[in-house]
Enzyme design. Structure first.
Site, PDB file in Angstrom:
ATOM      1  N   LYS A   1       8.847   5.067  21.661  1.00  0.00           N
ATOM      2  CA  LYS A   1       9.151   3.647  21.492  1.00  0.00           C
ATOM      3  C   LYS A   1      10.636   3.391  21.222  1.00  0.00           C
ATOM      4  O   LYS A   1      11.436   4.308  21.045  1.00  0.00           O
ATOM      5  CB  LYS A   1       8.296   3.054  20.363  1.00  0.00           C
TER       6      LYS A   1
ATOM      7  N   ARG B   1      -1.385   8.025  18.203  1.00  0.00           N
ATOM      8  CA  ARG B   1      -1.592   7.488  19.554  1.00  0.00           C
ATOM      9  C   ARG B   1      -0.381   7.875  20.389  1.00  0.00           C
ATOM     10  O   ARG B   1       0.735   7.423  20.122  1.00  0.00           O
ATOM     11  CB  ARG B   1      -1.763   5.959  19.499  1.00  0.00           C
TER      12      ARG B   1
END
Length: 283
Positions: free
Chosen positions: A226, A260
């Site tokens: 991210k 995740r």
């Protein structure tokens, strides 16, 4: 935290999250920030799913609606047309695999559970669709409650908090109370890294992740490749694997139960090493 509180019922299979697990990401979207457009065909879905399972993923999380910052919302019909074929295919070929679906729509949740999915992963924590909590109670499935500050198209436009950690604790407290009134108890909490959070907010969340253990529920961390890596290191999503593994290690040390991830093998390695260190420290 006892095993009962750390176990979720996935269609009759009890998944124990007392030992950290990995959730592998399967994005069937054309525009996701890292792997958008990579998995368009049934063959590609199956190959990637098989790879993630073989590397140790306990859950496969399928998403058909991109929620990257700035993404535009597709309608329910299009989301269903994308997600249902993928769920059907993966259920048919991997019947023993636990499948999560990343959606905030109650109607989509009902459809995918009807096709054999086990978990609903809602980025809005019940805020975007007023019918979601009732649907989860009716379906009697585990629910991943994520925190976000605004919808994806606007959430990164100067997100503000009075006190980040306390604000998230208040959010989870209120939403959990509403769910429990409906009889829902299998809940996983996700603080929502990158969803209405500045760079500093993301690292504050990571540093204070153990604060959310007060709920005695499993904690999911989604930091894979991210912007909290990209912006800090001035790099790209493609070049962010090493830094992602560092974040995963810190998250595990601070209480994460579920990672995740895009890269299952490396996340499993982080879990193995942290588990070994915890064993040594416990001697």
């Amino acid at each position: 935290m006892n095993n009962r509180e750390m176990t979720i019922n996935c269609g009759g299979f009890l998944l124990n999250l007392s030992t950290p697990r990995v959730m592998g990401i399967l994005n069937i979207t054309p525009d996701s920030f890292y792997d958008g457009g990579q998995y368009k065909t049934e063959k590609q879905w199956l190959e990637q799913t098989e790879k993630m399972i073989s590397e140790g993923a306990s859950i496969i999380d399928i998403g058909a609606l991109s929620t990257r910052p700035g993404s535009k919302e597709i309608d329910e019909k299009e989301e269903l047309s994308r997600i249902l074929p993928a769920v059907k295919t993966i259920v048919r070929h991997f019947p023993k695999t636990i499948i999560s679906v990343d959606t905030w729509r109650a109607t989509v949740a009902k459809n995918v559970i009807g096709e054999g999915a086990h978990i609903i992963n809602d980025i809005s924590g019940g805020l975007f669709d007023a019918q979601m909590f009732a649907a989860i109670a009716e379906l009697n499935v585990p629910y991943i409650m994520m925190h976000t500050n605004g919808k994806p198209d606007t959430m990164q436009q100067d997100p503000q908090y009075k006190h980040l950690i306390l604000d998230l604790i208040d959010f989870f407290s209120n939403q959990l109370a509403a769910l429990r009134q409906l009889g829902v108890h299998d809940v996983i909490l996700d603080p929502g890294f990158g969803f209405g959070k500045t760079l500093d907010h993301n690292y504050q969340l990571l540093a204070n992740l153990s604060s959310f253990q007060l709920f005695e529920l499993p904690i999911l961390v989604g930091v894979s490749r991210k912007s909290m890596v990209q912006k800090l290191l001035n790099t790209s999503a493609k070049e962010s694997l090493n830094a992602t593994t560092i974040l995963h290690t810190i998250a595990l040390q601070n209480g994460a139960n579920l990672l995740r991830v895009h890269d299952v093998k490396q996340a499993m390695e982080a879990i193995t090493i942290v588990n070994k260190m915890n064993q040594i420290l416990a001697i």
